[in-house]
Design a protein around this motif. Sequence first.
Motif, PDB file in Angstrom:
ATOM      1  N   ARG A 195      69.810  93.024  21.120  1.00 49.49           N
ATOM      2  CA  ARG A 195      71.190  93.380  20.829  1.00 49.49           C
ATOM      3  C   ARG A 195      71.278  94.054  19.456  1.00 49.49           C
ATOM      4  O   ARG A 195      70.449  93.812  18.567  1.00 49.49           O
ATOM      5  N   THR A 196      72.287  94.871  19.277  1.00 42.57           N
ATOM      6  CA  THR A 196      72.499  95.558  18.000  1.00 42.57           C
ATOM      7  C   THR A 196      73.838  95.149  17.415  1.00 42.57           C
ATOM      8  O   THR A 196      74.875  95.238  18.089  1.00 42.57           O
ATOM      9  N   ASP A 197      73.823  94.683  16.182  1.00 41.57           N
ATOM     10  CA  ASP A 197      75.049  94.312  15.468  1.00 41.57           C
ATOM     11  C   ASP A 197      75.541  95.539  14.704  1.00 41.57           C
ATOM     12  O   ASP A 197      74.901  95.975  13.740  1.00 41.57           O
ATOM     13  N   HIS A 198      76.650  96.107  15.137  1.00 40.05           N
ATOM     14  CA  HIS A 198      77.116  97.361  14.536  1.00 40.05           C
ATOM     15  C   HIS A 198      77.499  97.189  13.066  1.00 40.05           C
ATOM     16  O   HIS A 198      77.502  98.165  12.305  1.00 40.05           O
ATOM     17  N   THR A 199      77.772  95.952  12.629  1.00 42.41           N
ATOM     18  CA  THR A 199      78.129  95.769  11.210  1.00 42.41           C
ATOM     19  C   THR A 199      76.930  96.000  10.294  1.00 42.41           C
ATOM     20  O   THR A 199      77.102  96.240   9.099  1.00 42.41           O
ATOM     21  N   ASN A 200      75.702  95.938  10.859  1.00 40.35           N
ATOM     22  CA  ASN A 200      74.517  96.208  10.035  1.00 40.35           C
ATOM     23  C   ASN A 200      74.458  97.655   9.557  1.00 40.35           C
ATOM     24  O   ASN A 200      73.763  97.961   8.579  1.00 40.35           O
ATOM     25  N   SER A 201      75.157  98.540  10.252  1.00 39.65           N
ATOM     26  CA  SER A 201      75.152  99.961   9.865  1.00 39.65           C
ATOM     27  C   SER A 201      76.366 100.340   9.027  1.00 39.65           C
ATOM     28  O   SER A 201      76.598 101.512   8.761  1.00 39.65           O
ATOM     29  N   GLN A 202      77.122  99.331   8.596  1.00 43.15           N
ATOM     30  CA  GLN A 202      78.306  99.577   7.772  1.00 43.15           C
ATOM     31  C   GLN A 202      78.088  99.000   6.368  1.00 43.15           C
ATOM     32  O   GLN A 202      77.666  97.844   6.238  1.00 43.15           O
ATOM     33  N   PRO A 203      78.384  99.771   5.313  1.00 49.57           N
ATOM     34  CA  PRO A 203      78.168  99.296   3.935  1.00 49.57           C
ATOM     35  C   PRO A 203      79.283  98.346   3.481  1.00 49.57           C
ATOM     36  O   PRO A 203      79.979  98.597   2.494  1.00 49.57           O
ATOM     37  N   ILE A 204      79.449  97.235   4.213  1.00 54.28           N
ATOM     38  CA  ILE A 204      80.554  96.318   3.910  1.00 54.28           C
ATOM     39  C   ILE A 204      80.077  95.091   3.130  1.00 54.28           C
ATOM     40  O   ILE A 204      80.887  94.350   2.590  1.00 54.28           O
ATOM     41  N   TYR A 205      78.759  94.858   3.112  1.00 50.97           N
ATOM     42  CA  TYR A 205      78.199  93.767   2.333  1.00 50.97           C
ATOM     43  C   TYR A 205      77.266  94.334   1.269  1.00 50.97           C
ATOM     44  O   TYR A 205      76.739  95.446   1.417  1.00 50.97           O
ATOM     45  N   THR A 206      77.025  93.595   0.221  1.00 52.35           N
ATOM     46  CA  THR A 206      76.158  94.073  -0.856  1.00 52.35           C
ATOM     47  C   THR A 206      74.768  94.406  -0.330  1.00 52.35           C
ATOM     48  O   THR A 206      74.198  95.455  -0.658  1.00 52.35           O
ATOM     49  N   ARG A 207      74.214  93.525   0.516  1.00 50.70           N
ATOM     50  CA  ARG A 207      72.871  93.784   1.039  1.00 50.70           C
ATOM     51  C   ARG A 207      72.868  95.044   1.907  1.00 50.70           C
ATOM     52  O   ARG A 207      71.899  95.835   1.857  1.00 50.70           O
ATOM     53  N   ASN A 208      73.906  95.251   2.694  1.00 47.89           N
ATOM     54  CA  ASN A 208      73.988  96.478   3.497  1.00 47.89           C
ATOM     55  C   ASN A 208      74.022  97.717   2.616  1.00 47.89           C
ATOM     56  O   ASN A 208      73.402  98.742   2.919  1.00 47.89           O
ATOM     57  N   LYS A 209      74.752  97.631   1.509  1.00 51.79           N
ATOM     58  CA  LYS A 209      74.829  98.777   0.591  1.00 51.79           C
ATOM     59  C   LYS A 209      73.465  99.095  -0.006  1.00 51.79           C
ATOM     60  O   LYS A 209      73.109 100.268  -0.187  1.00 51.79           O
ATOM     61  N   ILE A 210      72.700  98.051  -0.311  1.00 56.53           N
ATOM     62  CA  ILE A 210      71.349  98.273  -0.843  1.00 56.53           C
ATOM     63  C   ILE A 210      70.478  98.951   0.210  1.00 56.53           C
ATOM     64  O   ILE A 210      69.754  99.916  -0.086  1.00 56.53           O
ATOM     65  N   ARG A 211      70.547  98.460   1.440  1.00 54.72           N
ATOM     66  CA  ARG A 211      69.708  99.010   2.505  1.00 54.72           C
ATOM     67  C   ARG A 211      70.131 100.421   2.905  1.00 54.72           C
ATOM     68  O   ARG A 211      69.286 101.300   3.112  1.00 54.72           O
ATOM     69  N   LEU A 212      71.435 100.644   2.999  1.00 56.65           N
ATOM     70  CA  LEU A 212      71.948 101.923   3.532  1.00 56.65           C
ATOM     71  C   LEU A 212      72.143 102.989   2.474  1.00 56.65           C
ATOM     72  O   LEU A 212      72.097 104.189   2.777  1.00 56.65           O
ATOM     73  N   GLN A 213      72.365 102.579   1.207  1.00 52.78           N
ATOM     74  CA  GLN A 213      72.707 103.562   0.177  1.00 52.78           C
ATOM     75  C   GLN A 213      71.693 103.604  -0.976  1.00 52.78           C
ATOM     76  O   GLN A 213      71.168 104.665  -1.313  1.00 52.78           O
ATOM     77  N   LEU A 214      71.431 102.433  -1.585  1.00 52.28           N
ATOM     78  CA  LEU A 214      70.613 102.426  -2.796  1.00 52.28           C
ATOM     79  C   LEU A 214      69.144 102.733  -2.507  1.00 52.28           C
ATOM     80  O   LEU A 214      68.533 103.577  -3.169  1.00 52.28           O
ATOM     81  N   LEU A 215      68.544 102.028  -1.535  1.00 53.25           N
ATOM     82  CA  LEU A 215      67.127 102.271  -1.257  1.00 53.25           C
ATOM     83  C   LEU A 215      66.851 103.717  -0.820  1.00 53.25           C
ATOM     84  O   LEU A 215      65.893 104.335  -1.321  1.00 53.25           O
ATOM     85  N   PRO A 216      67.651 104.310   0.083  1.00 50.07           N
ATOM     86  CA  PRO A 216      67.410 105.723   0.416  1.00 50.07           C
ATOM     87  C   PRO A 216      67.519 106.641  -0.803  1.00 50.07           C
ATOM     88  O   PRO A 216      66.744 107.609  -0.927  1.00 50.07           O
ATOM     89  N   TYR A 217      68.464 106.348  -1.690  1.00 49.99           N
ATOM     90  CA  TYR A 217      68.604 107.162  -2.912  1.00 49.99           C
ATOM     91  C   TYR A 217      67.359 107.033  -3.798  1.00 49.99           C
ATOM     92  O   TYR A 217      66.833 108.038  -4.302  1.00 49.99           O
ATOM     93  N   LEU A 218      66.866 105.805  -3.983  1.00 52.76           N
ATOM     94  CA  LEU A 218      65.670 105.600  -4.795  1.00 52.76           C
ATOM     95  C   LEU A 218      64.447 106.254  -4.161  1.00 52.76           C
ATOM     96  O   LEU A 218      63.593 106.817  -4.867  1.00 52.76           O
ATOM     97  N   GLN A 219      64.357 106.221  -2.830  1.00 52.77           N
ATOM     98  CA  GLN A 219      63.236 106.863  -2.139  1.00 52.77           C
ATOM     99  C   GLN A 219      63.256 108.369  -2.351  1.00 52.77           C
ATOM    100  O   GLN A 219      62.219 109.001  -2.579  1.00 52.77           O
ATOM    101  N   GLU A 220      64.443 108.941  -2.280  1.00 46.54           N
ATOM    102  CA  GLU A 220      64.566 110.397  -2.387  1.00 46.54           C
ATOM    103  C   GLU A 220      64.431 110.878  -3.833  1.00 46.54           C
ATOM    104  O   GLU A 220      63.757 111.883  -4.104  1.00 46.54           O
ATOM    105  N   ALA A 221      65.032 110.148  -4.772  1.00 46.12           N
ATOM    106  CA  ALA A 221      65.110 110.647  -6.146  1.00 46.12           C
ATOM    107  C   ALA A 221      63.983 110.148  -7.052  1.00 46.12           C
ATOM    108  O   ALA A 221      63.672 110.806  -8.060  1.00 46.12           O
ATOM    109  N   PHE A 222      63.355 109.013  -6.732  1.00 45.11           N
ATOM    110  CA  PHE A 222      62.403 108.419  -7.677  1.00 45.11           C
ATOM    111  C   PHE A 222      61.043 108.079  -7.077  1.00 45.11           C
ATOM    112  O   PHE A 222      60.009 108.413  -7.652  1.00 45.11           O
TER     113      PHE A 222
END
Length: 468
Positions: A195-222
């Motif tokens: 099963r897939t929990d659609h909330t995992n793809s939403q930046p609504i929790y701090t951990r989701n924001k790290i996974r969906l926003q911060l880590l991709p940014y660090l991978q691309e920029a640093f």
Amino acid sequence: MVTETIKKTIGQHQLVQRGDHVIIGLSGGPDSVCLFHVLNHLRQEMDMALYAVHVNHKFRPGAAEEDQAYVEALCEARGIACIPFVYDCGAMAKELGMTSEEAGRKARYESFRKVARSLEQNGVGPKNIKIAVAQNAEDQAETVLLRLLRGSGPDGLAGIPYSRKEEGYQIIRPLLDVRRKDIEAYCQTENLQPRTDHTNSQPIYTRNKIRLQLLPYLQEAFNPNIIDALIRLSKIAADDKNYLWQTAEQEYQRLLRPDSQLDLEGIRSLRRPIRRRVIMKALETAGLSQDVAASHLEAADRLIESRTPSASLDFPKNHAMRIQYGNLRFYKKEESGKRGLPGARLRVQIIELEDEKQAALDNLKNAAVFDYDKICQHHETREIHLRSRRAGDYLSLKNGSKKLQDFFVDQKVPKEERDSVPLAAIGSEALWIVAAEGGPLKRHRYSEKYKVDQETKRVLTLEIICEI
């Protein structure tokens, strides 16, 4: 590949032993379904019993019920017991003043413990009960980064442990070395259709924001390999953490005195990283295992290094540290003054001594014994009470009387413990100061004024009767 990695992790960290009963948290998502499928294949090889626990958090009406149905069908097809639980975690979060993430975690671990206790009641030893949860390698990297952002110390950078004990049961994480892409590939190869929990793809929790926003940014920029770097950091920090805690445990045992206090001078001599861990160990032993911040440890360091002869420091949840008489004591304050003899009373008897005086006294060896006629000479009122100290109390010694306040100072009884010492008194005069089990006084002390001698005709005997 995934199965071999999980087997290697289990063996390397001794997560499961032959004959264990393993409770797995099965949400229906890719991680838990992958772990469930692998453990099911390994259960005969490893001689383990497997149970699945599913928690419906009621966060996603409709989808949550479909997740539960999927998990129950998955277990039924493989002959595995499935134990579902339903919690209204939204209501729980509001009632307890916590985030919905925290409420969800609380619900899950309550469910795991209920099943574990049920197994224990049916004869399974707690050492043979393991609770398996399905964090993966990316979860480890996200945790390290999250803790770094929150200002964690080096222990926090060790991230998620492979195994830890919580409320008497071992929590294990056999999936911690497996990457998310390998988990998804395994599920697809085995046609598991998690099963897939659609909330995992939403930046609504701090951990989701790290996974969906911060880590991709660090991978691309640093650093395109930032996840590997964070996982490597967690392993290095974990090795250091384990070594420091082993050393701290050894020092704690070395400095621990028979009265459960620590040698103050020995604590002062420790290097700060070890000393702070010894302090945390002492607090945990006293009942405080969480909410100890760096500021608390810094304050404890300052007090210990100040060389003040007597001082105290408060910690969270009514715990405290006290320096006195060259000792360091950690305790819960609300327990002070309650270690006397609750539910106890005095049995008072007056006995006429016959010719066989010594034999009669030998029969009273478990009682406090006084010359009753001497007491009558000094006290008109002969009511004897079992109580704690009061202002003006005193004890008669060989060289005269001494205030109880001074007596306790001489006996090095900590100030906050003095009201917990029971005594049998007639008026303001203590006849018997009782060394209660686990109390601060090491031996009984008796009034010297009323000692039995060859002239004694009648004895007063005192015994403590504990009523249940």
